[in-house]
Each structure stands twice: as C-alpha cells, then as structure tokens.
Design a protein around this motif. Sequence first.
Motif, PDB file in Angstrom:
ATOM      1  N   VAL A 186      20.387  16.318  47.085  1.00  0.00           N
ATOM      2  CA  VAL A 186      19.819  16.700  45.800  1.00  0.00           C
ATOM      3  C   VAL A 186      20.837  17.590  45.119  1.00  0.00           C
ATOM      4  O   VAL A 186      21.478  18.414  45.772  1.00  0.00           O
ATOM      5  CB  VAL A 186      18.510  17.499  46.015  1.00  0.00           C
ATOM      6  CG1 VAL A 186      17.983  18.028  44.697  1.00  0.00           C
ATOM      7  CG2 VAL A 186      17.469  16.639  46.700  1.00  0.00           C
ATOM      8  N   PHE A 187      21.057  17.404  43.836  1.00  0.00           N
ATOM      9  CA  PHE A 187      21.906  18.373  43.151  1.00  0.00           C
ATOM     10  C   PHE A 187      21.314  18.700  41.789  1.00  0.00           C
ATOM     11  O   PHE A 187      20.481  17.969  41.267  1.00  0.00           O
ATOM     12  CB  PHE A 187      23.350  17.874  43.028  1.00  0.00           C
ATOM     13  CG  PHE A 187      23.557  16.769  42.049  1.00  0.00           C
ATOM     14  CD1 PHE A 187      23.924  17.049  40.741  1.00  0.00           C
ATOM     15  CD2 PHE A 187      23.402  15.437  42.426  1.00  0.00           C
ATOM     16  CE1 PHE A 187      24.116  16.024  39.838  1.00  0.00           C
ATOM     17  CE2 PHE A 187      23.594  14.404  41.526  1.00  0.00           C
ATOM     18  CZ  PHE A 187      23.963  14.698  40.221  1.00  0.00           C
ATOM     19  N   PHE A 188      21.716  19.822  41.256  1.00  0.00           N
ATOM     20  CA  PHE A 188      21.199  20.256  39.969  1.00  0.00           C
ATOM     21  C   PHE A 188      22.282  20.108  38.916  1.00  0.00           C
ATOM     22  O   PHE A 188      23.401  20.542  39.114  1.00  0.00           O
ATOM     23  CB  PHE A 188      20.716  21.709  40.053  1.00  0.00           C
ATOM     24  CG  PHE A 188      19.472  21.845  40.886  1.00  0.00           C
ATOM     25  CD1 PHE A 188      18.223  21.709  40.294  1.00  0.00           C
ATOM     26  CD2 PHE A 188      19.546  22.065  42.250  1.00  0.00           C
ATOM     27  CE1 PHE A 188      17.073  21.804  41.056  1.00  0.00           C
ATOM     28  CE2 PHE A 188      18.402  22.166  43.023  1.00  0.00           C
ATOM     29  CZ  PHE A 188      17.162  22.030  42.428  1.00  0.00           C
ATOM     30  N   SER A 189      21.916  19.484  37.809  1.00  0.00           N
ATOM     31  CA  SER A 189      22.888  19.296  36.739  1.00  0.00           C
ATOM     32  C   SER A 189      23.084  20.624  36.014  1.00  0.00           C
ATOM     33  O   SER A 189      22.412  21.610  36.297  1.00  0.00           O
ATOM     34  CB  SER A 189      22.392  18.248  35.758  1.00  0.00           C
ATOM     35  OG  SER A 189      21.277  18.754  35.057  1.00  0.00           O
ATOM     36  N   GLU A 190      24.000  20.630  35.063  1.00  0.00           N
ATOM     37  CA  GLU A 190      24.268  21.868  34.322  1.00  0.00           C
ATOM     38  C   GLU A 190      23.054  22.322  33.521  1.00  0.00           C
ATOM     39  O   GLU A 190      22.893  23.502  33.244  1.00  0.00           O
ATOM     40  CB  GLU A 190      25.473  21.679  33.403  1.00  0.00           C
ATOM     41  CG  GLU A 190      26.784  21.952  34.127  1.00  0.00           C
ATOM     42  CD  GLU A 190      27.981  21.643  33.256  1.00  0.00           C
ATOM     43  OE1 GLU A 190      27.978  22.032  32.077  1.00  0.00           O
ATOM     44  OE2 GLU A 190      28.923  21.006  33.773  1.00  0.00           O
ATOM     45  N   GLN A 191      22.201  21.352  33.158  1.00  0.00           N
ATOM     46  CA  GLN A 191      20.962  21.721  32.446  1.00  0.00           C
ATOM     47  C   GLN A 191      19.868  22.115  33.442  1.00  0.00           C
ATOM     48  O   GLN A 191      18.708  22.234  33.082  1.00  0.00           O
ATOM     49  CB  GLN A 191      20.467  20.553  31.590  1.00  0.00           C
ATOM     50  CG  GLN A 191      21.308  20.273  30.362  1.00  0.00           C
ATOM     51  CD  GLN A 191      22.565  19.469  30.692  1.00  0.00           C
ATOM     52  OE1 GLN A 191      22.513  18.558  31.529  1.00  0.00           O
ATOM     53  NE2 GLN A 191      23.685  19.824  30.094  1.00  0.00           N
ATOM     54  N   ASN A 192      20.282  22.237  34.694  1.00  0.00           N
ATOM     55  CA  ASN A 192      19.369  22.618  35.763  1.00  0.00           C
ATOM     56  C   ASN A 192      18.286  21.561  36.043  1.00  0.00           C
ATOM     57  O   ASN A 192      17.198  21.886  36.494  1.00  0.00           O
ATOM     58  CB  ASN A 192      18.723  23.970  35.460  1.00  0.00           C
ATOM     59  CG  ASN A 192      18.691  24.841  36.703  1.00  0.00           C
ATOM     60  OD1 ASN A 192      19.283  24.473  37.745  1.00  0.00           O
ATOM     61  ND2 ASN A 192      18.002  25.956  36.635  1.00  0.00           N
ATOM     62  N   GLU A 193      18.611  20.326  35.747  1.00  0.00           N
ATOM     63  CA  GLU A 193      17.680  19.245  36.090  1.00  0.00           C
ATOM     64  C   GLU A 193      17.960  18.801  37.510  1.00  0.00           C
ATOM     65  O   GLU A 193      19.110  18.704  37.937  1.00  0.00           O
ATOM     66  CB  GLU A 193      17.895  18.045  35.154  1.00  0.00           C
ATOM     67  CG  GLU A 193      17.284  18.228  33.785  1.00  0.00           C
ATOM     68  CD  GLU A 193      17.823  17.200  32.805  1.00  0.00           C
ATOM     69  OE1 GLU A 193      17.872  16.019  33.183  1.00  0.00           O
ATOM     70  OE2 GLU A 193      18.197  17.594  31.694  1.00  0.00           O
ATOM     71  N   LYS A 194      16.892  18.524  38.209  1.00  0.00           N
ATOM     72  CA  LYS A 194      17.039  18.125  39.607  1.00  0.00           C
ATOM     73  C   LYS A 194      17.368  16.632  39.694  1.00  0.00           C
ATOM     74  O   LYS A 194      16.685  15.805  39.104  1.00  0.00           O
ATOM     75  CB  LYS A 194      15.734  18.411  40.343  1.00  0.00           C
ATOM     76  CG  LYS A 194      15.829  18.258  41.838  1.00  0.00           C
ATOM     77  CD  LYS A 194      14.551  18.727  42.500  1.00  0.00           C
ATOM     78  CE  LYS A 194      14.490  18.218  43.920  1.00  0.00           C
ATOM     79  NZ  LYS A 194      13.264  18.650  44.581  1.00  0.00           N
ATOM     80  N   ASN A 195      18.454  16.318  40.375  1.00  0.00           N
ATOM     81  CA  ASN A 195      18.820  14.919  40.576  1.00  0.00           C
ATOM     82  C   ASN A 195      18.764  14.588  42.052  1.00  0.00           C
ATOM     83  O   ASN A 195      19.403  15.261  42.857  1.00  0.00           O
ATOM     84  CB  ASN A 195      20.244  14.670  40.084  1.00  0.00           C
ATOM     85  CG  ASN A 195      20.310  14.652  38.587  1.00  0.00           C
ATOM     86  OD1 ASN A 195      19.842  13.714  37.955  1.00  0.00           O
ATOM     87  ND2 ASN A 195      20.868  15.713  38.012  1.00  0.00           N
ATOM     88  N   THR A 196      17.981  13.579  42.386  1.00  0.00           N
ATOM     89  CA  THR A 196      17.920  13.171  43.780  1.00  0.00           C
ATOM     90  C   THR A 196      18.812  11.959  43.973  1.00  0.00           C
ATOM     91  O   THR A 196      18.660  10.958  43.285  1.00  0.00           O
ATOM     92  CB  THR A 196      16.482  12.812  44.162  1.00  0.00           C
ATOM     93  OG1 THR A 196      15.659  13.909  43.778  1.00  0.00           O
ATOM     94  CG2 THR A 196      16.354  12.578  45.640  1.00  0.00           C
ATOM     95  N   VAL A 197      19.783  12.089  44.879  1.00  0.00           N
ATOM     96  CA  VAL A 197      20.670  10.958  45.135  1.00  0.00           C
ATOM     97  C   VAL A 197      20.127  10.134  46.309  1.00  0.00           C
ATOM     98  O   VAL A 197      19.916   8.940  46.192  1.00  0.00           O
ATOM     99  CB  VAL A 197      22.104  11.421  45.428  1.00  0.00           C
ATOM    100  CG1 VAL A 197      23.037  10.229  45.473  1.00  0.00           C
ATOM    101  CG2 VAL A 197      22.567  12.403  44.358  1.00  0.00           C
TER     102      VAL A 197
END
Lengths: 272, 252
Positions: B15-26
């Motif tokens: 899981v990583f957080f984008s610069e807009q702090n949105e959670k991205n699940t890979v």
Amino acid sequence: MNIKKGFKLNPIRIMGILSLLIIWQIASKIIDDSTILPSIVAVMKTIPDLATFGGKELGGFEEPSYYGAFIVLSRNSLITFARLLGGTLFGIFAGISAALLIWWDEVIRRFIEPLVLTLRNLPPLALLPLFMIWFGGWEMGNILFIAFSVGVMIVINSVTAIRNLPPVQIRFAKVFGASRGQILRTVIIPGIIPELAGGVRVVLGMAWAITLGAEFLAVQSGIGRILIFSMNYLATGRMIIILLIFMIYAYLTFLLFSKFVNYLTRWMPNRE
Amino acid sequence: MESKIKIKVEGLCKVFFSEQNEKNTVFVNLNFKVYEEEFVSFIGPSGCGKTTLLNIIAGLEPYTEGKVLINGHPITKPGADRGMVFQEDAIFPWRKVIDNVEYGLEMRKIDKQERSLIAKKYLELVGLEEFANYYPKELSGGMRKRVAIAMVFANNPDTLLMDEPFGSLDYVTKVDLQEELSKIWQKERKTTLFVTHDLEEALFLSDRIFVFDKNNTIAEIIEVPFSRPRGEEVRNGQELLEQKKLLWRHFQ
C-alpha cells in the motif's frame, strides 16, 4: 558570441572592432577633453604612468616607464588572479561539498537549505563591509568573501543538478550493491558535472566582478585597485588600459574554463 | 520437475500513499513461487504492479505486509545477488563501455586485472568487444541495452530481474536481443523474472508466464511447452501463435 567555438578573426569581426576604434577616435576629437575620453594615442601614452602605482612602499616605481608599468601590471594581475582563483576554487569546493551533504543527510538538508535560500537573496557586495570588519585588511578576508559569494551560488546550482539526475541511474547503482559512498563517488559527482559547469560559467563572471569590487573597497593592491586609484587621479587613460586588460583576462579565463569543461564532459552527447 | 524454490512470495501486501495522501493498494494478498534456474515472465495490463513487484524483489521498494523470500531469506535491501535491467537507459554515460561492464565488480572491490578479464568476456558474449573503449553516446539504443545486459551478467547475480528491458526498441532489434538473451541465459541459467507487455516475447523466452489481471492478482500461470534452444522455428511456429491466442483472451 559563442565562447565554446573560440574567437576566430573573420573580416566582419575585424570590421566590427575597427569601427569601434574609429568611433572612439572621432568621439575623443569631438569631446576634446582627455579626462572624459582621451584619444587612442593619448591612452597609449599613459601606459608608463602605471609604473608609479602604489608608491615606493607598495612596490611601485618612482619614474614612469614601460618596463615599470609592465612589472607593476604583472604583479598586480597575479595578485588579482590569486584572489580570484583562491576564492573561486574554495567557494566551488565548499558549495559542492555542502550540496553533497544535503543529499547525504536529511537533517543536514533541513539545517542548511533555509540558510542558503536566505543568503542567496543578499547582494554579495552588501556583505563586503561586514567581511572588512571581521577580517580587516587581512588577505584571507578577501578570499573568504569571494569564496562565500561563489559558494552560495554553487550550492544552489549543485542541489538542482543532483535533483535533476535520472533516478534510474542511482537505482541501477543500488542493484549492483553500491554503498551510499560509492553512489556518491561514481554516480552523483560525475553526473552533476555538465549542469554544474553551466553554473560555474555564470559564477566565474560574477567572481570577476566580486574580486574587483573587493579590490575597489578593501585592499591596496590588484588591478581593481589600480582602476580606483586611477579614477581618484582622473587618469582616464589608465582606467581604459585597465579595462582593456580586464576584458582580455575575463575572456581568457572563460576560454580556459570552456576547454576544461569540454574535456570533463567529453562523454556527453553533442547538443548542437 | 523437482526444483528448489528460489523466490517465494507469501501474502504480499503493498500500500502506498500518493502526494495527495490518497491510499493506493497495489497488492492485497499475492502468492507465488519461482524455482531455481527458471525463466518466468509477468504479463498483464499497465498499472497492475508488475514493476512494483520487481522493485520489491530488487530491494528498491519497501512492502507493507507479507513475506518476500529469496533462498529462504527475507529481502530488505538491494544486493549483488540480484541484477536488474531497466526499461530506461540506465548505463552510465560518463563511463566507457568496458568501465560500465566492470561497474558491479568495481563496487565489490575486485582487483583491476580480474575485473577487466571478466568484463571482456561478457562484452564478447553480447558481441560488443570492438566497442570496449567507446562512450555510450556513440552506441545505438540496442547496443546500449546489450551493455546493460553485459553489466548485469558480469556481476554474476543468481537472480535476474528485467523490467521491460526491450520495451523501447524496434522489432528487429528486439528479436535480436531476445535471441541473444535466450542464448546467454541457456549458458548461465539464472533465475529470471521478466516483465513485459509483449506476448510473443514472453512465450519465446519463458518457462512459465504469470498473467496478472486488473486487480493485481495472478489470474493464470501458463507453462510454456517449447523445448530449448529456441530459434526462429519457435518464434514463427504455429504453436506459438496458438498460445498467443490463448493468452490474448486475458486482455479482452
């Protein structure tokens, strides 16, 4: 003019230079005041007067002579060159080191970066009086002042250059198991040279200005000092000679620097 | 085929957080095994995390949960036991070709004479021995890729990670390099993970193909039936075409 390609004398350039000389000569005849604009011949005739610069105690000659002028100019040129070179090299070295430290450590980055960003907004010459108070007539003061002005610009330049490196090259080095120190030595330093060279070229021009500025204000020797000294005596002819000499020096330093950079970046794809 | 397991991925979450702090699940729960001396390709739609997976195995990116084991040991950082070829031009332009090939050995402080011998051997293997003293700017894109491959093989890793290495090359150069890689691989037999978008490339090179779907999970594992060495008769054969048709269904 493209400095990289060197200066070739072709007919158009010769005509350009000649017409400048002719305009000068005509203007001096019309103005007819050797304090404002002496003629070319009058300027050449003032060369021997340079021999008396500094008086006896500072290595000047008592009588004007071409020989004495040559000695005085050579010695003061060397002094100016030493200041310029010492200050610039020291500044470049310190600036690059600071940028590498900023890359190396996050805490150092947070500490140095705001400092540099603040100092960058300060016109370099504004700091000169402060350096004069700190170091007085001490030669090291001049060199430190030049180094400081150069250093601030080089840090910013190097930090940008590091930031612009393709990240894939650092990742590539990492997958070979390279340590941080090895990455610094084998990827960061060689990688930033081309961009840094552009910055140093600008800084070099500025370093000349700063060195002369320091000599105007703070010391008793150097060709910048001769310039101010001549102004005090309204010796316009001598001032023009110094300016011509200065132009030649600045041009030669750029030429040498370009040759050096072209060698360092011989691996770069041709941009032209 | 009873082989030793080389790479084992168990319950991998990333899981990583984008610069807009949105959670991205890979990845949510990814599991697979790769055996020693196996050539595995990852194919799938763009953005399904294949590159992320390779980066995790290379030790370049952290992961959130689960196990990623190589020879039974968890991966924490990059190391010379794994080599990686990137899609982008990654070789060092300020080093001559031979010095590039020596890079990994130099980092491991192998002495000058020995690394020069090793580098020459691998330059020969990729057919660039005449270009040893050239700068990369003097080479074509395909030749630079060969240099990158020689660099990685010269460092003698036991796992090879390739992230769309031939993605930016024209078809003829690509075919050339695939055949070259296939030959070298046959000789050196390194466990290889190969990310690609090219079905033909995957079929031509691999032992197995992991097909990823839009949800970043492995939808299917395909055993490639061709024997080695493989040449033109495999690439242009009927069987490859049939396999390609089967694979293609996953992309529709």
